[in-house]
Design a protein around this motif. Sequence first.
Motif, mmCIF file in Angstrom:
data_model
loop_
_atom_site.group_PDB
_atom_site.id
_atom_site.type_symbol
_atom_site.label_atom_id
_atom_site.label_comp_id
_atom_site.label_asym_id
_atom_site.label_seq_id
_atom_site.Cartn_x
_atom_site.Cartn_y
_atom_site.Cartn_z
ATOM 1 N N LEU A 52 0.823 -1.200 0.000
ATOM 2 C CA LEU A 52 0.000 0.000 0.000
ATOM 3 C C LEU A 52 0.865 1.261 0.000
ATOM 4 O O LEU A 52 0.618 2.209 -0.752
ATOM 5 C CB LEU A 52 -0.938 0.009 1.212
ATOM 6 C CG LEU A 52 -2.160 -0.911 1.129
ATOM 7 C CD1 LEU A 52 -2.864 -0.980 2.470
ATOM 8 C CD2 LEU A 52 -3.124 -0.425 0.050
ATOM 9 N N PHE A 53 1.897 1.245 0.838
ATOM 10 C CA PHE A 53 2.775 2.412 0.909
ATOM 11 C C PHE A 53 3.479 2.633 -0.426
ATOM 12 O O PHE A 53 3.639 3.768 -0.882
ATOM 13 C CB PHE A 53 3.800 2.222 2.029
ATOM 14 C CG PHE A 53 4.183 3.510 2.720
ATOM 15 C CD1 PHE A 53 3.684 3.810 3.965
ATOM 16 C CD2 PHE A 53 5.029 4.417 2.108
ATOM 17 C CE1 PHE A 53 4.031 4.992 4.608
ATOM 18 C CE2 PHE A 53 5.377 5.601 2.731
ATOM 19 C CZ PHE A 53 4.879 5.897 3.990
ATOM 20 N N ASP A 54 3.883 1.543 -1.075
ATOM 21 C CA ASP A 54 4.561 1.641 -2.372
ATOM 22 C C ASP A 54 3.674 2.308 -3.416
ATOM 23 O O ASP A 54 4.114 3.216 -4.132
ATOM 24 C CB ASP A 54 4.982 0.256 -2.870
ATOM 25 C CG ASP A 54 6.286 -0.213 -2.246
ATOM 26 O OD1 ASP A 54 6.946 0.598 -1.568
ATOM 27 O OD2 ASP A 54 6.640 -1.387 -2.440
ATOM 28 N N VAL A 55 2.438 1.848 -3.540
ATOM 29 C CA VAL A 55 1.580 2.403 -4.595
ATOM 30 C C VAL A 55 1.207 3.852 -4.310
ATOM 31 O O VAL A 55 0.957 4.627 -5.230
ATOM 32 C CB VAL A 55 0.310 1.543 -4.817
ATOM 33 C CG1 VAL A 55 0.664 0.160 -5.316
ATOM 34 C CG2 VAL A 55 -0.546 1.480 -3.577
ATOM 35 N N ILE A 56 1.187 4.231 -3.023
ATOM 36 C CA ILE A 56 0.939 5.630 -2.687
ATOM 37 C C ILE A 56 2.125 6.475 -3.136
ATOM 38 O O ILE A 56 1.957 7.527 -3.769
ATOM 39 C CB ILE A 56 0.673 5.796 -1.179
ATOM 40 C CG1 ILE A 56 -0.677 5.183 -0.807
ATOM 41 C CG2 ILE A 56 0.697 7.275 -0.791
ATOM 42 C CD1 ILE A 56 -0.922 5.081 0.687
#
Length: 227
Positions: free
Chosen positions: A18-22
């Motif tokens: 999730l943090f990556d795609v943000i």
Amino acid sequence: MDKSKGSKNQEQVIYDRLFDVILEQKLQPGARLIETPLSEVFGVSRTIIRKVLLRLSLEGVVEIKPNLGASVVTTPPEEVPAFFEARRQIEGILSKMLTGNLTDYQEQTLRAIVKEENRLLKNGNLAKGLRKSTEFHFYIVEAAGNKPLAEFGKQMIARTSLIVSQYNLPGSGGCACVDHTQLVDAMSAGDGDEVQRLMHLHIGHIEDQLQIREQESEPDLYELFKD
């Protein structure tokens, strides 16, 4: 296998994704994070998804509202300058504090982070490169040795990172490795005033890249996280 340990591992994997795609700007500020599709995409219970979203909300990355659910934190245009000014002041102070107490180990750690950040960005791995950049700034505020100021500093770093995601074109923005190298060099030289000046300039460079634009349409979570 310990079920609780396996659950923790699943949480970490989902948190990282999730943090990556943000940071990649594929899941932008304002996008809703709905438990059911996320649990189906990752093949886990909604309880695990709820724990991940709660963790992200405690870190200031996700906003959870009663009856509305979770969404990536968004910042109105008129509030952007205030967040950057707060970050500029707090990081300037903390980087100056660290300069007078920088150990050889801390200097080596910062240089290693910058080297890895540069490698990742050169190889086109934007998400991990930006996360490494965030790690650089987190390390400075934590290493300064003032826990209350560090907590506030980390909140401002996280929030302005999301602002960059919201108001920059995909694939642009973020920190410059050359700025980071200059900061470490000044810290190593023991010049606290110069470090504070460079930090102010560095954060100003990030803010100057912002491009206010309309929010894009809400993404398809199934499509976004499919392998």
